[in-house]
Design a protein around this motif. Structure first.
Motif, short mmCIF file in Angstrom:
data_model
loop_
_atom_site.label_atom_id
_atom_site.label_comp_id
_atom_site.label_asym_id
_atom_site.label_seq_id
_atom_site.Cartn_x
_atom_site.Cartn_y
_atom_site.Cartn_z
N ALA A 1 55.60 39.07 55.48
CA ALA A 1 55.32 38.55 54.14
C ALA A 1 55.84 37.13 54.03
N GLN A 2 55.13 36.29 53.26
CA GLN A 2 55.63 34.94 53.00
C GLN A 2 55.40 34.59 51.54
N SER A 3 56.10 33.59 51.09
CA SER A 3 56.02 33.19 49.68
C SER A 3 54.64 32.65 49.33
N PHE A 4 54.23 32.91 48.11
CA PHE A 4 53.02 32.30 47.56
C PHE A 4 53.26 32.13 46.07
N GLY B 1 51.97 41.63 48.99
CA GLY B 1 51.56 40.42 48.30
C GLY B 1 50.07 40.43 47.99
N ILE B 2 49.28 40.91 48.94
CA ILE B 2 47.84 41.05 48.71
C ILE B 2 47.59 42.04 47.58
N ALA B 3 48.34 43.13 47.56
CA ALA B 3 48.17 44.13 46.51
C ALA B 3 48.45 43.53 45.13
N PRO C 1 49.54 35.18 51.47
CA PRO C 1 50.77 35.95 51.24
C PRO C 1 51.38 36.52 52.52
N VAL C 2 50.74 36.26 53.67
CA VAL C 2 51.27 36.76 54.94
C VAL C 2 51.33 35.62 55.95
N GLY D 1 45.26 30.75 56.46
CA GLY D 1 45.30 32.20 56.37
C GLY D 1 46.41 32.81 57.18
N ALA D 2 46.73 32.22 58.31
CA ALA D 2 47.80 32.74 59.17
C ALA D 2 49.16 32.23 58.75
N GLY D 3 49.19 31.35 57.75
CA GLY D 3 50.46 30.88 57.23
C GLY D 3 50.98 29.60 57.85
#
Length: 536
Positions: free
Chosen positions: A284-287, A387-389, A484-485, A507-509
């Motif tokens: 998970a990463q910040s958004f 995060g996607i949820a 978010p990932v 998309g991959a962050g």
């Protein structure tokens, strides 16, 4: 050549003033000066009624001992030998190479992976789930007119990626010691972008120009032996003993390769799920989440540029704002679009997502930007898919709030700050299409986000007068500021637990915008090429 940084001149300076500044700075004669090349031009608008242009200049000289010249000005840290900015390819594909690398996604990252690989002779296969950029534009504009959504061809999916329907900004804060950003912009100019994007400090292109450019770059990839397939969604990444072996498409076709680039964009939620199910390591990463805010562009111009508003070298004014809130959250402006419109950016049925878009002219009546609140992995227990949820939950809620017809929920800033009910808009007409439904936005975001934005808007008004004016417009929701990932990769640009898989781009962050995604694409192409040669 000699480079001079931080050359500061009045906004309306003459060519002679620029030349004389160079002569005096270097202590040379006019006869010794051959050429002045503008490498970069920005502006200092901290005093809006006394704006200066700031240059980085490359100076060509004759009959000058450059070593001696630099010795004479060694105390001036803004004078140096001009660096070598020419892009140099790291490899050339051998004629007998049989394997072809696969590139999933044709946004800015995938586009530059494919272009650089093609220029080095590696003949990539590009798989894009959406349509070609012109067909995609038709589907997107149809959705904005009629609310008929194509979930595989929209603002998020299709040739050019999400950045195609944006302001086309080409600036980034990523470190770029190899001048890869210049390679990105040079290729854009070759494809039809305005030449000024090479040197202005905040270059932008706009949607209509991007559409034409992307198709030109596609043609170049094909001419160099690349293969581009539209409406080809990758449903499976095939992995054996931790090594990628190829992909399976939505029609069942299998394409074999040990080098697969995943430049899938931040909205490919089904692909994230598939990769997670396959065991590809992601975190998970910040958004951020929030709203789009709209003001009259002329108000922003006056607030930023004062009497210089409307100057052709300045164009439509932008802004960048941040506020640290009492509840520990940060609110900031994101993807500011001068003279632009708010657009419908969903890629899923029964969801509302906003984004901003401008044309090259930036001539629309409103300015807009996202006003967003940071979300950290701790908010959802570091689960890479939660995060996607959350994004999906907010987008579906906004769909219902807007009337369950893809209209967006909206509210005037004055009513939002007063926690009042939604009333008809007044001076600032919302630009979102298909339409907006004036309502109470208090339930559009989590309570902490609403609280933070209500605190931030008056704080922003201390920097830009009128920012919290009662008739400014908020439109929701903005949820796709970034991925978010993060699909973790090593120094070799390969997934840390899946050899041959190269996660890249936004998309991959690993990127945040067109320029940084393009730079990441070049780096991945180089890594793929070198690994293919090593294993050939």
């Amino acid at each position: 050549m000699i480079r001079i940084n931080q050359v500061k001149l009045p906004l309306d300076h003459s060519e002679d003033e620029l030349k004389n500044t160079v002569l005096s700075t270097l202590s040379i004669t006019e006869e010794q000066l051959v050429d002045i090349h503008v490498f970069k031009r920005g502006y200092d608008a901290r005093k809006k009624n006394q704006i200066f242009l700031i240059y980085t200049l490359d100076i060509t000289l004759q009959d000058v001992n450059e070593e001696q010249l630099l010795g004479n000005v060694e105390d001036n840290h803004n004078i140096r030998v001009s660096p070598d900015t020419e892009y140099k390819y790291v490899a050339t594909a051998p004629a007998d190479l049989t394997e072809r690398p696969i590139v999933i996604g044709m946004g800015p990252c995938g586009l530059f992976v494919a272009l650089i690989l093609a220029q080095m002779g590696f003949k990539p296969i590009v798989l894009e789930r959406g349509k070609s950029v012109h067909e995609r534009a038709k589907d997107t504009f149809r959705f904005w007119r009629t609310s008929e959504l194509n979930t595989e061809s929209n603002v998020q999916f299709g040739e050019g990626g999400a950045g195609t329907f944006s302001d086309g900004k080409l600036y980034s804060q990523v470190k770029d010691p190899g001048f890869l950003g210049l390679k990105v912009k040079t290729e854009f100019v070759a494809a039809g972008a305005p030449a000024e994007i090479i040197y202005v400090s905040k270059p932008h292109i706009g949607t209509y120009k991007l559409v034409t450019m992307v198709s030109q770059m596609r043609s170049k990839i094909i001419e160099l032996g690349g293969d581009i397939r539209f409406e080809s969604r990758v449903d499976e990444i095939n992995i054996e003993d931790g090594q990628v072996t190829g992909v399976t498409l939505n029609g069942g076709e299998v394409i074999n390769s040990k080098h697969v680039v995943a430049a899938i964009g931040h909205s490919a939620r089904d692909t994230f799920q598939m990769l997670h199910d396959k065991g590809v390591h992601m975190e998970a990463q910040s958004f951020s989440i929030g709203f789009r805010v709209e003001h009259k562009q002329e108000m922003i111009d006056q607030a930023r540029f004062g009497k210089n508003a409307g100057h052709p070298l300045l164009g439509a004014a932008d802004y960048k704002l941040v506020h640290h809130c009492k509840n520990g959250r940060s609110v900031y402006s994101f993807c500011m679009c001068p003279g632009g419109v708010v657009v419908a950016a969903t890629s899923e049925e029964h969801a509302v997502v906003t984004n901003g878009m401008s044309q090259y002219s930036r001539s629309e009546r409103n300015a807009n930007s996202a006003i967003v609140v940071g979300i950290s992995p701790e908010d959802f227990n570091n689960d890479p898919l939660q995060g996607i949820a959350l994004q999906r939950q907010l987008e579906r809620n906004a769909y219902v709030m807007g009337g369950s017809n893809y209209d967006a929920p909206a509210q005037m800033v004055g009513d939002f700050l007063a926690a009042g009910k939604g009333k008809p808009f007044e001076n600032v007409e919302p630009s979102y299409k298909p339409n907006v439904k004036m309502t109470d936005l208090s339930d559009a975001l989590p309570d902490f986000a609403i609280e933070a934005i209500r605190e931030a808007l008056p704080a922003f008004a201390k920097k830009i007068r009128g920012f919290d004016s009662k008739d400014a417009m908020l439109t929701g929701v903005e949820t796709r500021t970034s991925s978010p990932v993060q699909i973790k990769r090593g120094k070799d640009f390969q997934s840390i637990n899946t050899k041959g898989l190269y996660p890249g781009g936004e998309g991959a962050g690993y990127a945040g915008g067109i320029l940084s995604a393009g730079i990441d694409g070049i780096k991945i192409a180089e890594a793929v090429a070198l690994d293919m040669l090593k294993n050939a």
